[in-house]
Design a protein around this motif. Structure first.
Motif, PDB file in Angstrom:
ATOM      1  N   LYS A 154      43.256  28.812  44.446  1.00 25.51           N
ATOM      2  CA  LYS A 154      41.931  28.281  44.757  1.00 25.51           C
ATOM      3  C   LYS A 154      41.190  28.069  43.445  1.00 25.51           C
ATOM      4  O   LYS A 154      41.136  28.969  42.597  1.00 25.51           O
ATOM      5  N   ASN A 159      48.999  21.234  45.501  1.00 22.63           N
ATOM      6  CA  ASN A 159      48.622  21.960  46.710  1.00 22.63           C
ATOM      7  C   ASN A 159      47.460  22.940  46.514  1.00 22.63           C
ATOM      8  O   ASN A 159      47.088  23.647  47.447  1.00 22.63           O
ATOM      9  N   ASP A 160      46.915  22.998  45.312  1.00 21.27           N
ATOM     10  CA  ASP A 160      45.805  23.909  45.069  1.00 21.27           C
ATOM     11  C   ASP A 160      44.545  23.444  45.803  1.00 21.27           C
ATOM     12  O   ASP A 160      44.321  22.239  45.999  1.00 21.27           O
ATOM     13  N   GLU A 161      43.728  24.413  46.206  1.00 22.97           N
ATOM     14  CA  GLU A 161      42.486  24.111  46.920  1.00 22.97           C
ATOM     15  C   GLU A 161      41.330  24.065  45.932  1.00 22.97           C
ATOM     16  O   GLU A 161      41.130  25.010  45.169  1.00 22.97           O
TER      17      GLU A 161
END
Length: 444
Positions: free
Chosen positions: A3, A46-48
């Motif tokens: 994140k 794919n990181d938020e």
């Protein structure tokens, strides 16, 4: 998947200022990076990415004076007697979640009935329930003239009481050893209570030799100590004995202040209870005729030496004494910060540092909480207003944008309130004795 928190303003917790345009990166439950946006490693596919560029990002706040087993008590009997421990534990769990919803990801409970708070602590830590990190004592150790011995002698100190009475040093040492066996995180003593001598001075309930022996045994067993010490004598004895944290210190004198400075003890006033009592107590409340004036005087007396202690650089921790009717869970935890600023001369940044990195020194997790730093747990409070400009903004629930615990955003949609049952409370059905004279007074 990591994140990435884009932070418009970030308060790290270890100093008293904000940094602008920062990035906090969370991987699993820990922080793996904090720093300027241009220094952050690039995010992966794919990181938020979470945008707090218009928000203020703080470490999860910490309150070291929350009594989870009290149930927003309205009387001493509510604290000690009517609700069974099984009910108290369930109620305490909900209370802890209300603290978490207020932006406080960690708390310490300095005196619990039965083994309630350590049990809630363990249930949360085992993953059974969502709740804040809890560091807890057991029952507070008291002697005659101590706060925990507040019922008449013919009633004594019930087993369900928040206090446990010891009649000599040997009993005190045995109680300490039993509490450590029961896995308390620290031990609390009531170094004084409600009894005053002929000069009007609060009496210490343990003498110096007794305090020395108890603190020495706690430290030998590897646990910290807290003393409830309002009066001059109790503060002096606590400091000389090497108590780690002294609660209140309202009537501390210059000799006691000097001993606190030499000992390295930390002060935690918990003035919120007093100030709320002064401001909130109504004419219909049984204590209206005496308690608000008494507590107003307590605040005035306390401020003189506490201001001096702050000027001397003596460290402070922050606790609200939540769990009473005037300090209900989830409501007034941040008010102690306002009081430190308005009454004791702290800057908002100093007060915030006290309730984050300073408070973490008592907790089980130590410096893994109370700061936004690489390696720390990702416990984070996001707010919509700048507390360095107005420290009271933390008291408005609308300003608490998000709370993260272990890197996960907390959902509070199922958090409810608890209502007391009749059997929980002392059986007082009237606030007054209605004599004929009193009825005539009320008629006018």
């Amino acid at each position: 998947m990591a994140k990435y928190l884009k932070c418009g303003h970030l308060f790290e917790g270890t100093n008293d200022t904000f940094l602008k345009d920062q990035i906090v990166i969370i991987d699993d439950e820990r922080i793996v990076f904090t720093g300027g946006s241009f220094d952050a490693p690039p995010s992966k596919k794919n990181d938020e990415i979470i945008d707090y560029s218009q928000k203020f990002v703080l470490p999860g706040l910490i309150d070291i004076h929350v009594h989870l087993s009290y149930g927003n008590a309205q009387a001493n009997e509510d604290v000690d007697m009517y609700a069974p421990p099984e009910f108290r534990a369930l109620r305490a769990l909900l209370a802890s979640q209300k603290v978490l919803a207020a932006g406080y990801t960690s708390l310490a409970d300095p005196a619990t009935t039965n083994r309630v708070s350590p049990s809630v602590r363990d249930a949360i830590n085992s993953g059974m329930f969502v709740g804040p990190r809890i560091t807890s004592s057991g029952r507070q150790i008291t002697a005659r003239q101590g706060l925990g011995d507040w019922y008449p002698t013919w009633i004594g100190v019930p087993e369900s009481s928040v206090g446990v009475l010891v009649r000599n040093t040997d009993e005190a040492i045995e109680e300490i050893r039993m509490q450590v066996k029961d896995r308390v995180d620290f031990v609390k003593f009531t170094a004084d209570g409600l009894h005053r001598n002929s000069n009007g001075e609060l009496m210490a309930c343990f003498n110096q030799k007794e305090m020395d022996a108890m603190v020495e045994e706690c430290h030998r067993l590897g646990v910290k100590t807290i003393a409830h010490a309002r009066g001059r004598e109790a503060v002096l004895y606590s400091a000389r004995a090497g108590v780690d944290i002294i609660f209140h210190a309202f009537e501390m004198d210059k000799e006691g202040l000097e001993e606190v400075s030499k000992s390295g003890a930390i002060l935690s006033p918990a003035l919120t209870f007093l100030v709320n009592t002064v401001e909130f107590t109504q004419k219909s409340d049984p204590c209206f005729k005496w308690r608000p004036n008494m507590n107003r005087n307590d605040v005035e007396i306390a401020c003189e030496m506490l201001i001096e202690a702050h000027k001397m650089g003596i460290p402070f921790m922050v606790g609200s004494d939540s769990g009473f009717a005037v300090t209900p869970y989830g409501e007034w935890h941040a008010r102690e910060l306002e009081i430190m600023v308005n009454y004791l001369g702290f800057s908002p940044g100093e007060a915030l540092k006290c309730t984050t990195s300073e408070n973490s020194k008592l907790l089980r997790e130590g410096n893994s909480v109370g700061r936004l730093a690489t390696g720390a747990f990702a416990d984070i409070t996001v707010v919509n207003a700048n507390p360095l400009e107005d420290i009271t903004t933390l008291q408005d629930a609308k300003n608490i944008e998000d709370v993260y615990l272990n890197g996960k955003r907390i959902d509070f949609s199922n958090s409810g309130n608890f209502a007391p049952f009749n059997w929980e409370h002392s059986y007082r059905q009237w606030n007054e004795v209605y004599t004929r004279e009193r009825i005539k007074e009320l008629a006018h």
